[in-house]
Structures are given as structure tokens and as C-alpha cells.
Design an enzyme around this catalytic site. Sequence first.
Site, PDB file in Angstrom:
ATOM      1  N   HIS A  71     -10.525   9.198  -0.207  1.00  0.00           N
ATOM      2  CA  HIS A  71     -11.367   9.635  -1.333  1.00  0.00           C
ATOM      3  C   HIS A  71     -11.469   8.586  -2.435  1.00  0.00           C
ATOM      4  O   HIS A  71     -12.256   8.745  -3.371  1.00  0.00           O
ATOM      5  CB  HIS A  71     -10.889  10.989  -1.885  1.00  0.00           C
ATOM      6  CG  HIS A  71      -9.651  10.933  -2.722  1.00  0.00           C
ATOM      7  ND1 HIS A  71      -8.398  11.179  -2.223  1.00  0.00           N
ATOM      8  CD2 HIS A  71      -9.477  10.672  -4.043  1.00  0.00           C
ATOM      9  CE1 HIS A  71      -7.504  11.084  -3.188  1.00  0.00           C
ATOM     10  NE2 HIS A  71      -8.137  10.770  -4.308  1.00  0.00           N
ATOM     11  N   ASP A 116      -7.289  12.004   4.761  1.00  0.00           N
ATOM     12  CA  ASP A 116      -7.450  11.270   3.503  1.00  0.00           C
ATOM     13  C   ASP A 116      -6.685   9.947   3.529  1.00  0.00           C
ATOM     14  O   ASP A 116      -5.666   9.779   2.850  1.00  0.00           O
ATOM     15  CB  ASP A 116      -6.995  12.155   2.332  1.00  0.00           C
ATOM     16  CG  ASP A 116      -7.448  11.619   0.985  1.00  0.00           C
ATOM     17  OD1 ASP A 116      -8.306  10.705   0.963  1.00  0.00           O
ATOM     18  OD2 ASP A 116      -6.948  12.111  -0.039  1.00  0.00           O
ATOM     19  N   GLN A 205      -3.243  11.694 -12.452  1.00  0.00           N
ATOM     20  CA  GLN A 205      -4.484  10.931 -12.412  1.00  0.00           C
ATOM     21  C   GLN A 205      -4.204   9.443 -12.241  1.00  0.00           C
ATOM     22  O   GLN A 205      -3.432   8.870 -12.982  1.00  0.00           O
ATOM     23  CB  GLN A 205      -5.303  11.098 -13.708  1.00  0.00           C
ATOM     24  CG  GLN A 205      -5.815  12.484 -13.972  1.00  0.00           C
ATOM     25  CD  GLN A 205      -5.045  13.177 -15.070  1.00  0.00           C
ATOM     26  OE1 GLN A 205      -4.056  12.665 -15.564  1.00  0.00           O
ATOM     27  NE2 GLN A 205      -5.492  14.362 -15.414  1.00  0.00           N
ATOM     28  N   GLY A 206      -4.862   8.845 -11.270  1.00  0.00           N
ATOM     29  CA  GLY A 206      -4.718   7.420 -11.046  1.00  0.00           C
ATOM     30  C   GLY A 206      -3.675   7.032 -10.022  1.00  0.00           C
ATOM     31  O   GLY A 206      -3.523   5.856  -9.700  1.00  0.00           O
ATOM     32  N   ASP A 207      -2.927   7.996  -9.495  1.00  0.00           N
ATOM     33  CA  ASP A 207      -1.926   7.700  -8.462  1.00  0.00           C
ATOM     34  C   ASP A 207      -2.476   7.877  -7.050  1.00  0.00           C
ATOM     35  O   ASP A 207      -1.796   7.546  -6.072  1.00  0.00           O
ATOM     36  CB  ASP A 207      -0.696   8.592  -8.636  1.00  0.00           C
ATOM     37  CG  ASP A 207       0.141   8.193  -9.837  1.00  0.00           C
ATOM     38  OD1 ASP A 207       0.187   6.997 -10.153  1.00  0.00           O
ATOM     39  OD2 ASP A 207       0.734   9.078 -10.484  1.00  0.00           O
ATOM     40  N   SER A 208      -3.680   8.429  -6.921  1.00  0.00           N
ATOM     41  CA  SER A 208      -4.273   8.629  -5.595  1.00  0.00           C
ATOM     42  C   SER A 208      -4.193   7.359  -4.760  1.00  0.00           C
ATOM     43  O   SER A 208      -4.433   6.253  -5.258  1.00  0.00           O
ATOM     44  CB  SER A 208      -5.745   9.016  -5.722  1.00  0.00           C
ATOM     45  OG  SER A 208      -5.901  10.397  -5.869  1.00  0.00           O
TER      46      SER A 208
END
Length: 261
Positions: A71, A116, A205-208
Site C-alpha cells: 500500500h 501487503d 503513521q509513517g511506520d507502514s
Amino acid sequence: MRRWRTLLATLAAAATAATMGVLAAPGAAQADANVVGGTRATQGEFPFMVRLSMGCGGALYSPNLVLTAAHCVSGTGTNTSITATLGVVDLNSSSKITRKSNYVYRAPGYNGNGKDWALIRLASPVTGLATLPIASTTAYDSGTFTISGWGAATEGGSQQRYLLKATVPFVSDTTCNSSSMYNGEIIASNEICAGYTAGGVDTCQGDSGGPMFRRDSANAWIQVGIVSWGDGCARPNKPGVYTQVSYFASTIASAAASLGG
């Protein structure tokens, strides 16, 4: 709709902001990931960690390949727009290593529901940094895991300049899919949950795309998960949800070989 733990790079300045550790938080529709409840990692502790300019994390799979989340990328094909930052815990460090991408391979059949994972090929190999092997069996898919990233330290917060780390316990598929947690949303065959019932520690947020990892039988780091999604960050009864790397290990290895990695 899945609550991805990534930041959407909607501004032209996003890549520059990422290196400064000041990316803005996403809108309310994106409840995503930085390490909440973490502590600062030391230089060289996790040499395989990668920061990606679109606001995601990753792990160095081989000298010229980064494993991240599907993603986080737009699709398979030539892509020279991504900058990878490696070799430092401080994104402002003058000793950081940077590489541009030249190709992206997204998981075949990815449609936003499972699968993913993705590989980003770098324009030139990175030498002198350890890579992170992936688990090829389910032997390490339980226990206590380490998470690490430059994502937000609070839900809706800003990106971090310094790499943070934390540990989280495995949560069984049955528990994670219970009505008190995700009520059947977890794809048990290829997703892993990890976190505390009370909350407080999580990716955000931002660790994906970043790795979830642990020690193997030889006391070496091995990757068991990829930061994927979750309901907010570090909320009670809402553990982080990770791509189960072992399920896709052979497919990832084949894709890596086809990319020259």
C-alpha cells in the site's frame, strides 16, 4: 476500509520533509503509524532499517532491494521517484546513505485486502550494511517482537527525526479477530497481530512497510512481519496488524531473484 499506517505523499515537499523528520500528519481518514511508546534506537542497532521518501519504512532485503508494504507504492513497474535513506538513526545525519529507486514490484493480485508487500529496487547496491533475512516458516511467528520506525510517536502526530524502537507481544488470530478487537477483519492465513490489550505501544503513521522482527535460533534478527494497518495507534484492544512474511516468503524470494536481488 483498512486504516493504513502510512502517510500519503500529497505535497511536492514530502520527500524533503521526510528527511527532516517533520512530515505533517494525515487527515482523519488515515489513522496510521510511528512507534508509540518507544525509545530511541542507537546508531547501528538496526542497520537494515530504511526510510522511504513517500512516508513509509522498509527493510534492506538485499544490497539492492528494500522490502516494504504494497500500500506504500502505486504498482509494479519502472519507478525512479522514491528516495531511500539508510545507515543512520538520525535522518538529518551527514553520514546518511541515500539511493534512488529504479523499479517497484508490488505483490501480484494486491487489492488492498491482504498481500501487503512490495519490493523496491535501488539504482545501485548499498554496501556495508546488514540485510534482514525473512522468516520462511511459521517457527518465529509468535513470542515477542521488535518494531522500529520514524513514524509518529502519538496518534496523528508528526514524523520523527530519530529512529524509535519498542517490543510488542504476539496476539493470536482468534483473539485479534474477536468482537472486542477487530471482529473478523484479520486475514488469519497471512496477517499477524501484535500489541498489548491495554494499548500504549504500537506502530503509527509513517511506520507502514517497516519490519517487525525477532531473534532466531542463532540469535540473529529475522523479519516476521511488515507494518500494515490498525485502528488508530496504541489504542486498547487494537493491536497492530502486520503482513505475515512467512506466508509469502517463497513468492518474495522468487520476485527478488527476478529483480536481480
